[in-house]
Scaffold this active site. Structure first.
Site, PDB file in Angstrom:
ATOM      1  N   ASP A   1       1.791   6.941  -0.572  1.00 27.72           N
ATOM      2  CA  ASP A   1       0.858   7.241  -1.656  1.00 27.72           C
ATOM      3  C   ASP A   1       1.419   6.557  -2.896  1.00 27.72           C
ATOM      4  OD1 ASP A   1      -0.757   8.230  -3.649  1.00 27.72           O
ATOM      5  OD2 ASP A   1      -0.039  10.292  -3.515  1.00 27.72           O
TER       6      ASP A   1
ATOM      7  N   LYS B   1      -0.745   1.702 -12.212  1.00 25.55           N
ATOM      8  CA  LYS B   1      -1.906   1.747 -11.306  1.00 25.55           C
ATOM      9  C   LYS B   1      -3.214   1.595 -12.085  1.00 25.55           C
ATOM     10  CE  LYS B   1      -3.778   4.689  -7.591  1.00 25.55           C
ATOM     11  NZ  LYS B   1      -3.516   5.916  -6.807  1.00 25.55           N
TER      12      LYS B   1
ATOM     13  N   GLU C   1      -7.951   7.519  -0.710  1.00 32.43           N
ATOM     14  CA  GLU C   1      -7.218   8.760  -0.961  1.00 32.43           C
ATOM     15  C   GLU C   1      -7.968  10.014  -0.504  1.00 32.43           C
ATOM     16  OE1 GLU C   1      -6.182   8.461  -5.065  1.00 32.43           O
ATOM     17  OE2 GLU C   1      -4.708   6.870  -4.715  1.00 32.43           O
TER      18      GLU C   1
ATOM     19  N   ASP D   1     -10.167  14.908  -6.998  1.00 29.05           N
ATOM     20  CA  ASP D   1      -8.825  14.329  -7.152  1.00 29.05           C
ATOM     21  C   ASP D   1      -8.577  13.985  -8.618  1.00 29.05           C
ATOM     22  OD1 ASP D   1      -6.483  12.897  -7.111  1.00 29.05           O
ATOM     23  OD2 ASP D   1      -7.035  11.588  -5.455  1.00 29.05           O
TER      24      ASP D   1
END
Length: 589
Positions: free
Chosen positions: A8, A70, A154, A177
């Site tokens: 992850d 990210k 994800e 999320d």
């Protein structure tokens, strides 16, 4: 093959894991932490610090410490409202290179824990990541020395971690999320045993970082006097993050910033009520995305079978209440929100590597596979319940002098005698005639993942191969026939085993008796009358039992041993004479 890592690659923290002995586990670093901060510090001398140590440097060197990269990967310069304190161009790097350094660190953690090198991985990305962002993530993996076997969304990974792949067909779930730098909401449905994303929505510039920044702004405005934001950023951001975490379990917390500008200090009380009022506008930004995802999927909130939470920011009580309000049901919080995506990535990696599989009948051999050996016995090559694909083999020799070929009967079953098992096929292996035991024939059984059995027989003297291919009959066996064969093997276990022992003892006796007679004839003059009588009595006992209708295996085995013991001296003399004759022929005596 080396294991496949599940990774992850998160905005705030990253995790790595692997399937070990059938269990998905997340791996810890030298300090025992499974969470690796997605932070890289670029020192002036060109050296790099990654992870927790880099995060500690952020307060002192905010412009040299890269975090939340990210948010930048796969994006053009200037895209989005969020602008970091650092400048990647000035640091001589790029989002892909920074991400690669984080992945190298995760790879090193895994290799230290597993004590072997690893070079394959599954990496997760947000569901809304476009092709450029996904390709950039894959490039980062390759730059880190990893073959990226798959890029996994994800929400799909999170659903795997929650075990929602065990739901019935057409079950629908929502994955909310809220991570460190991004928010996404996805609606998934189970179809044909796999998850299909029905819709996804989100905000690439909304997450825990924005919550931290809201606290920092509040500090700048609510201190004893208004403080310039620039003087707070380095020290205040870590303090704000720590306060946010404490307020998930406490009603109030004190934020301390000693000497934040070199001479002044700050100490402020922040209550949970004030904190929730502060961040509510941010959390409310997720509502529109949730409603749009439901609308795009054609699903009403009450039609969902589960709502799961992912991302560390979903620990905030306000977020959990807000999700329950939007979806009209309490969310599933059974998994660690920080680790759910990583755990799902590990599960996906285990499925790809074969470490985790849904065990079906075709995944194991339902009955033993072997060949008939001399005496009509079943010699097992691959035992029942062996996981396929698999491969095993043995070496065999000729049991009779001047034998010109060997018939290999491929058998399946659990009985001791060949005649009681099922024949799947046969193949004849030719070889040059010679003395007993002179031929060497290797037999190898190989079952591939499709259940096809290949029997390879090789004459090792000529390296001539004979191949027999047997389609799914080796593994695709009716359940009733399997149960019947196993039941018969249990029912006849004692008599079958007695027959096997008897057959082996008979073959031993039939080999021993002619050899003893030949030795007595050759050394008759050198054997004392007493010794001869003992040997002949033992041989007579073996003959009597050999021709007895009772088939007393234990008695025949014992008689063979007695004859063996009685001829020990005779055997020594045979060996000595053979050595003398050999020396004479070679002119050494």
């Amino acid at each position: 093959m080396s294991p496949i890592l599940g990774i992850d690659l998160g905005t705030t923290n990253s995790l790595v894991g692997v399937v070990d002995s059938g269990f998905p586990i997340l791996l810890a670093d030298e300090e025992g932490s499974r969470l690796t901060p997605s932070a890289v510090n670029y020192a002036p001398d060109g050296s790099l610090i990654i992870g927790s140590a880099a995060l500690r440097k952020r307060a002192l060197e905010p412009k040299r410490t890269v975090t939340s990269v990210k948010r930048l990967i796969g994006r053009r310069s200037g895209e989005g409202d969020w602008q970091p304190a650092y400048n990647l161009r000035e640091l001589g790097t790029s989002p892909i290179q920074v991400s690669a350094e984080i992945l190298k660190r995760l790879k090193a953690i895994a290799e230290r824990a597993l004590e072997q090198s690893v070079d394959r991985a599954v990496i997760t990305v947000p569901a809304y990541f476009n092709d450029a962002q996904r390709n950039a993530t894959k490039q980062a993996g390759e730059l880190a020395g990893l073959t990226v076997e798959r890029i996994v969304s994800e929400p799909t990974a999170a659903a795997l971690a929650y075990g929602l792949d065990k739901l019935d067909e057409h079950q629908k779930i929502a994955v909310y999320d809220l991570g460190g730098g991004t928010f996404d909401i996805s609606v998934l449905e189970m179809r044909d045993g796999v998850f299909q994303v029905l819709s996804t929505a989100g905000d690439t510039q909304l997450g825990g970082d924005d919550i931290d920044r809201a606290i920092v702004n509040w500090l700048a405005q609510n201190g004893p006097a208004e403080i310039p934001l620039a003087s707070l950023e380095g020290q205040a951001t870590p303090a704000a993050e720590a306060a946010k975490k404490r307020l998930s379990t406490e009603e109030s917390t004190r934020i301390e910033l000693p000497f934040y500008d070199g001479k002044n200090s700050l100490s402020v009380e922040l209550t949970r009520a004030e904190f929730e009022k502060l961040i509510r506008p941010l959390i409310e930004r997720t509502r529109a995305h949730c409603l749009r995802a439901l609308s795009d999927a054609g699903v009403k909130p009450e039609e969902l079978d589960a709502v799961i939470l992912v991302g560390g920011s979903t620990r905030i009580p306000l977020v959990r209440r807000y999700v329950a309000e939007v979806f009209g049901r309490e969310p599933d919080v059974s998994q660690n929100p920080d680790e759910a995506v990583a755990l799902g990535a590990v599960i996906q990696a285990g499925i790809l590597s074969g470490s985790l599989k849904n065990v079906l009948l075709l995944d194991v051999t339902p009955l033993s596979l072997g060949i008939e050996t001399f005496g009509g016995l079943m010699n097992i090559i691959i035992p029942r319940n062996t996981t396929i694909p698999c491969k095993a083999g043995e070496m065999f020799t000729n049991a009779v002098a001047n034998q010109q070929d060997m018939l290999i009967r491929v058998l399946q079953g659990e009985r001791e005698l060949a005649k009681d098992n099922w024949e799947l096929g046969r193949v004849v292996v030719p070889f040059p005639p010679g003395p007993k035991g002179s031929a060497r024939v290797g037999v190898q059984f190989a079952i591939d993942a499709n259940g096809i059995l290949q029997v390879l027989a090789r004459d090792t003297a000529t390296n001539t191969d004979t191949l027999l291919e047997i389609q799914n009959t080796a593994v695709d066996v009716d359940d009733e026939r399997v149960e019947q064969m196993i039941a018969e093997s249990v029912e006849h276990a004692f008599e079958d085993m007695n027959e096997r022992v008897w057959t082996e003892a008979r073959m031993k006796a039939e080999e021993l008796l002619p050899a003893v007679e030949a030795a007595l004839e050759q050394f008759g003059d050198a054997v004392s009358a007493e010794e001869r009588a003992t040997i002949e009595a033992a041989a007579a006992q073996v003959k009597a039992l050999l021709h007895s209708p009772d088939h007393d295996a234990r008695a025949l085995k014992s008689a063979n041993q007695s004859l063996d013991d009685a001829t020990q001296e005779l055997a020594v003399r045979l060996v000595e004479r053979a050595m003398e004759e050999s020396l004479v022929r070679r002119g050494l005596v």
